[in-house]
Design an enzyme around this catalytic site. Structure first.
Site: not given
Length: 121
Positions: A30, A86, A99, A101
């Site tokens: 988002i 990260n 997760h 990216h």
């Protein structure tokens, strides 16, 4: 602890999903940092890289396989892309559910950070 990603997996919170299988989900970030910025998450909750165990280590390879599959599907694999995971606050992690990216659509520079909080190592 339930995170925003757990709520996306359970469909409590909407997301623009681009890929899903039994183990993972990928959706548009988002707050994109590149023309293509997707998040690829495992459906199993694992808080940080430090919490990956021998029993669930294969999920990380699966996430990278999904990244490559998406890159090929959306035709940016040949041009190149960046995949980042990260870990914890200083590593830039803001949601404590591992997760990837996946960033594409722009030439990436290096280093990929602005070091505004130097630390002695």
């Amino acid at each position: 602890m339930s995170t925003i990603f757990d709520k996306i997996i359970s469909r409590e919170i909407p997301a623009e999903i681009v890929y899903e299988d039994d183990l993972s989900l990928a959706f548009k970030d988002i707050n994109p940092q590149a023309p293509v910025h997707l998040l690829i998450i495992p459906k199993q909750h694992i808080a940080t890289i430090n919490d990956i165990t021998e029993e669930n280590r294969e999920i990380v390879g699966h996430l990278y396989w999904v990244a490559a599959k998406i890159a090929a599907q959306y035709d940016f694999a040949k041009d190149g892309y960046r995949v980042v995971m990260n870990c914890n606050e200083d590593g830039g992690q803001s949601v404590y559910h591992i997760h990837l990216h996946l960033l594409a659509g722009i030439t990436m520079g290096w280093p990929p950070f602005a070091n505004n909080r130097p630390k002695q190592v």
